[in-house]
Design an enzyme around this catalytic site. Structure first.
Site, PDB file in Angstrom:
ATOM      1  N   GLY A  71       0.850  -1.193   0.000  1.00 38.34           N
ATOM      2  CA  GLY A  71       0.000   0.000   0.000  1.00 38.34           C
ATOM      3  C   GLY A  71       0.875   1.228   0.000  1.00 38.34           C
ATOM      4  O   GLY A  71       2.074   1.150   0.285  1.00 38.34           O
ATOM      5  N   CYS A  98       5.384  -6.040   1.485  1.00 40.57           N
ATOM      6  CA  CYS A  98       5.739  -4.618   1.488  1.00 40.57           C
ATOM      7  C   CYS A  98       5.059  -3.898   2.673  1.00 40.57           C
ATOM      8  O   CYS A  98       5.414  -4.150   3.812  1.00 40.57           O
ATOM      9  CB  CYS A  98       5.379  -3.997   0.136  1.00 40.57           C
ATOM     10  SG  CYS A  98       6.274  -2.473  -0.165  1.00 40.57           S
ATOM     11  N   TYR A  99       4.059  -3.050   2.425  1.00 39.91           N
ATOM     12  CA  TYR A  99       3.377  -2.394   3.553  1.00 39.91           C
ATOM     13  C   TYR A  99       2.857  -3.442   4.528  1.00 39.91           C
ATOM     14  O   TYR A  99       2.903  -3.251   5.748  1.00 39.91           O
ATOM     15  CB  TYR A  99       2.217  -1.540   3.034  1.00 39.91           C
ATOM     16  CG  TYR A  99       1.483  -0.782   4.119  1.00 39.91           C
ATOM     17  CD1 TYR A  99       1.999   0.404   4.636  1.00 39.91           C
ATOM     18  CD2 TYR A  99       0.274  -1.257   4.634  1.00 39.91           C
ATOM     19  CE1 TYR A  99       1.337   1.097   5.632  1.00 39.91           C
ATOM     20  CE2 TYR A  99      -0.401  -0.568   5.638  1.00 39.91           C
ATOM     21  CZ  TYR A  99       0.135   0.605   6.132  1.00 39.91           C
ATOM     22  OH  TYR A  99      -0.524   1.291   7.123  1.00 39.91           O
ATOM     23  N   HIS A 185       7.857  -7.535  -3.926  1.00 41.98           N
ATOM     24  CA  HIS A 185       6.550  -7.977  -4.432  1.00 41.98           C
ATOM     25  C   HIS A 185       6.669  -9.318  -5.163  1.00 41.98           C
ATOM     26  O   HIS A 185       7.085  -9.344  -6.316  1.00 41.98           O
ATOM     27  CB  HIS A 185       5.981  -6.925  -5.384  1.00 41.98           C
ATOM     28  CG  HIS A 185       5.574  -5.669  -4.681  1.00 41.98           C
ATOM     29  ND1 HIS A 185       4.322  -5.496  -4.152  1.00 41.98           N
ATOM     30  CD2 HIS A 185       6.279  -4.550  -4.388  1.00 41.98           C
ATOM     31  CE1 HIS A 185       4.261  -4.310  -3.572  1.00 41.98           C
ATOM     32  NE2 HIS A 185       5.436  -3.715  -3.702  1.00 41.98           N
ATOM     33  N   GLU A 187       4.303 -10.978  -6.373  1.00 42.62           N
ATOM     34  CA  GLU A 187       3.222 -11.127  -7.352  1.00 42.62           C
ATOM     35  C   GLU A 187       3.550 -10.556  -8.726  1.00 42.62           C
ATOM     36  O   GLU A 187       2.887 -10.876  -9.703  1.00 42.62           O
ATOM     37  CB  GLU A 187       1.929 -10.476  -6.815  1.00 42.62           C
ATOM     38  CG  GLU A 187       1.937  -8.959  -6.686  1.00 42.62           C
ATOM     39  CD  GLU A 187       2.563  -8.449  -5.374  1.00 42.62           C
ATOM     40  OE1 GLU A 187       3.313  -9.216  -4.733  1.00 42.62           O
ATOM     41  OE2 GLU A 187       2.318  -7.287  -5.019  1.00 42.62           O
ATOM     42  N   VAL A 242     -16.538 -12.157 -25.358  1.00 43.52           N
ATOM     43  CA  VAL A 242     -16.392 -13.443 -24.676  1.00 43.52           C
ATOM     44  C   VAL A 242     -17.253 -13.525 -23.410  1.00 43.52           C
ATOM     45  O   VAL A 242     -17.849 -14.564 -23.121  1.00 43.52           O
ATOM     46  CB  VAL A 242     -14.890 -13.765 -24.397  1.00 43.52           C
ATOM     47  CG1 VAL A 242     -14.265 -12.773 -23.453  1.00 43.52           C
ATOM     48  CG2 VAL A 242     -14.725 -15.170 -23.851  1.00 43.52           C
ATOM     49  N   ASP A 243     -17.389 -12.420 -22.672  1.00 40.82           N
ATOM     50  CA  ASP A 243     -18.120 -12.487 -21.396  1.00 40.82           C
ATOM     51  C   ASP A 243     -19.603 -12.762 -21.607  1.00 40.82           C
ATOM     52  O   ASP A 243     -20.160 -13.690 -21.018  1.00 40.82           O
ATOM     53  CB  ASP A 243     -17.954 -11.180 -20.602  1.00 40.82           C
ATOM     54  CG  ASP A 243     -16.500 -10.821 -20.391  1.00 40.82           C
ATOM     55  OD1 ASP A 243     -15.654 -11.732 -20.460  1.00 40.82           O
ATOM     56  OD2 ASP A 243     -16.203  -9.640 -20.176  1.00 40.82           O
ATOM     57  N   SER A 244     -20.242 -11.958 -22.458  1.00 42.53           N
ATOM     58  CA  SER A 244     -21.687 -12.152 -22.627  1.00 42.53           C
ATOM     59  C   SER A 244     -21.987 -13.439 -23.384  1.00 42.53           C
ATOM     60  O   SER A 244     -22.987 -14.106 -23.117  1.00 42.53           O
ATOM     61  CB  SER A 244     -22.334 -10.940 -23.301  1.00 42.53           C
ATOM     62  OG  SER A 244     -21.920 -10.802 -24.629  1.00 42.53           O
ATOM     63  N   LYS A 391     -10.829 -12.336 -16.013  1.00 41.97           N
ATOM     64  CA  LYS A 391     -11.039 -12.577 -17.449  1.00 41.97           C
ATOM     65  C   LYS A 391     -10.485 -13.942 -17.904  1.00 41.97           C
ATOM     66  O   LYS A 391     -11.147 -14.658 -18.650  1.00 41.97           O
ATOM     67  CB  LYS A 391     -10.351 -11.464 -18.234  1.00 41.97           C
ATOM     68  CG  LYS A 391     -10.645 -11.461 -19.704  1.00 41.97           C
ATOM     69  CD  LYS A 391     -11.860 -10.628 -19.968  1.00 41.97           C
ATOM     70  CE  LYS A 391     -12.208 -10.537 -21.430  1.00 41.97           C
ATOM     71  NZ  LYS A 391     -13.382  -9.666 -21.616  1.00 41.97           N
TER      72      LYS A 391
END
Ligand code: XMP
Length: 535
Positions: A71, A98-99, A185, A187, A242-244, A391
């Protein structure tokens, strides 16, 4: 209520019996979502929760472990976000990033101070004690740092497990309580082996079972949808994305004919796409689509409009009007299904929670236009089965459900479609010019087998003309820009280094095959400072 709190209110973490999970407490880092995605990649369900989540709430959610994100604050700032200190007593493994690590050190009796040397960017971490977290890893880890504070005194029970040139306390651990802190980090992709560290934490320290798979998700979603909407009528506005499309498959499987799919053809799709979409759904998958031909209406609204914002606004408003008319005509419906994804839930507050039922209610329809209020007498309850998915997870669901590849791996396409790629006034003729050029661009990128390597590639028709020469004739005609970018998520992007021979083929074909175009350009701007689209 913050948006992450809203997300928390929507649905709680799934039963532990069904899926082990990791709770990520969000202290505002730009990478918080990324941690959640990385944990999901390990096939363990993870959820981003506000850092204000209480110990009691966390206990009720029953995760296998907790990750505290980074953060922007300093722990000694007034008003810096804190953690419910009871969380330290829950007996859960905690990884502070980190934070998160500084908070851990500060809360548990250590000390945090401004670093003598602020460290940003790459740094080599020397592992001095592997323990559970660095198990099986090289003693030198290329890591990504971004901090101005450092831990200068360890809390009781902790030992230093890693250091860098500038940061003597870059990783800490209290193995007994299973508390770990990382100043860097894990990630981000720049930390080589970062995913290995997260894997060690999630699977070995927390002992979470990697049971979060998309086939399980589908089974569970089918049951949920049938429970809520079985026997009721559900409306879905299909966009062809793709989503709908995946949502249509899922809902059709769950409730069959009770689902009504509506496709509004604004006239801004690519060549042959509306026909292909309707035909694919109808004949291959036996999902009926109400095709709404609204091309003339939209063109009429855009007459004389050249300002990009006004163009988007007009299209969005017209979309809502058509949606409203058609849903009244086909309705009434009990539910509106939307392909809302987890990042939308975290980031937007386009929906409200009904205080009586706790259900999400659409105050805006989340079309791909991001505008448009519904009239008060036309309100829907929402079904959003993907509200907890990223996604890439939707793409996996699509694959499991047999959604055709042509839809699954397609590039993102903006709601206002080609209208925002025809710069200046949108006319039938100019749309046709762009559509033909766009068709060639897509044919060629696919023929060169580079379609999947780029995030998006498309043509833009400029509002200017330029001089050329064809045969003995001087020409004064249109220009097409090729825009191709690589990106992870569309938030930032780089221009794609396409091979010259591909660009050459596209250019030659467009000039030869598309009437009225005599020049082709290539956009070599990244985002930022440019955007991906031109309007
Ligand atoms: P920009 O141009 O902002 O685009 O860099 C980022 C990504 O978003 C897409 N985009 C849209 N998608 N409705 C959408 O559904 C829109 O109005 C819209 N405008 C931009 C764009 O294609 C890119 O992938």
């Amino acid at each position: 209520m913050t948006s992450t709190q809203a997300a928390l209110e929507v649905e709680k973490l799934p039963d532990k019996a069904l899926t082990d999970s990791i709770a990520i407490l969000d202290f505002g880092s730009q990478y918080s979502q990324l941690i959640a995605r990385r944990v999901r990649e390990l096939r363990v369900y993870s959820e981003l929760l506000p850092c204000s989540t209480s110990a009691a709430e966390l206990k009720r959610l029953n995760p296998s472990g907790v990750i505290l994100s980074g953060g922007p604050s300093s722990v000694y700032d007034r008003g810096a976000p804190t953690l419910d200190r009871e969380i330290w007593k829950l007996g859960l493994p905690v990884l502070g990033v980190c934070y998160g690590m500084q908070l851990m050190a500060n809360d548990l009796g250590g000390r945090v101070e401004p670093a003598e040397v602020r460290e940003y960017g790459r740094a080599t971490l020397t592992v001095v004690h592997h323990g559970e977290l660095f198990y099986g890893m090289d003693p030198a880890i290329e890591s990504w740092m971004s901090h101005g504070d450092s831990v200068t005194e360890l809390p009781p029970g902790f030992a230093v497990t890693g250091r860098t040139m500038d940061t003597p306390v870059a990783a800490i651990a209290d193995e007994e309580r299973r508390f770990y802190g990382l100043q860097f980090h894990p990630e981000v992709v720049h930390t080589v082996g970062g995913q290995e560290i997260l894997k060690n934490f999630v699977l070995n320290v927390c002992r979470a079972t990697p049971s979060w798979t998309m086939d399980r998700f589908i089974d569970r979603a089918l049951v949920d949808i049938r429970q809520r909407a079985g026997g009721k009528r559900v409306l879905l506005a299909l966009s062809g994305g793709v989503d709908s499309s995946t949502l249509a498959f899922l809902l059709h499987k769950a409730i069959g004919e009770k689902l009504t799919c509506m496709f509004i053809d604004q006239g801004f799709m690519r060549k042959n796409e509306p026909e292909w979409l309707v035909e694919t759904f109808e004949s291959q998958f036996h999902i009926h689509v109400h095709y709404v031909k609204a091309r003339d209406r939209f063109l009429e609204k855009l007459k004389g409009v050249t300002d990009p914002e006004e163009k988007r606004k007009k299209i969005g408003e017209e979309f809502i009007r058509v949606f409203e008319e058609e849903s009244r005509r086909l309705g009434p419906f009990d539910y509106l299904a939307q392909g809302t994804l987890y990042p939308d839930v975290i980031e937007s507050a386009a929906t409200q929670i009904d205080p009586k039922t706790g259900e999400r209610v659409a105050v805006k329809i989340k079309s791909h236009h991001n505008v448009g209020g519904l009239p008060p007498d036309l309100q829907f309850k929402l079904i959003e089965p993907f509200a907890k998915l990223f996604k890439d997870e939707v793409r996996k669901v699509a694959e499991e459900l047999g959604v055709p590849e042509g839809i699954r791996v397609r590039h993102p396409f903006p709601g206002p479609g080609l209208a925002i790629r025809v710069l200046g006034e949108v006319t039938r003729e100019r749309l046709k010019t762009l559509r033909e050029a766009d068709w060639i661009i897509r044919e060629e990128i696919k023929a060169h087998k580079l379609y999947r390597q780029v995030w998006q590639i498309f043509g833009v028709l400029l509002p200017t003309k330029s001089v050329g020469v064809m045969g003995d004739q001087r020409t004064y005609q249109n220009q097409i820009v090729i825009r191709a970018v690589t990106s992870e998520d569309g938030m930032t992007a780089d221009w794609a280094r396409l091979p010259y021979d591909l660009l050459e083929t596209i250019s030659r074909r467009i000039v030869n095959e598309v009437p009225g175009v005599n020049r082709v350009l290539y956009d070599v701007t990244s985002k930022p400072p440019a955007t991906i689209e031109w309007e």
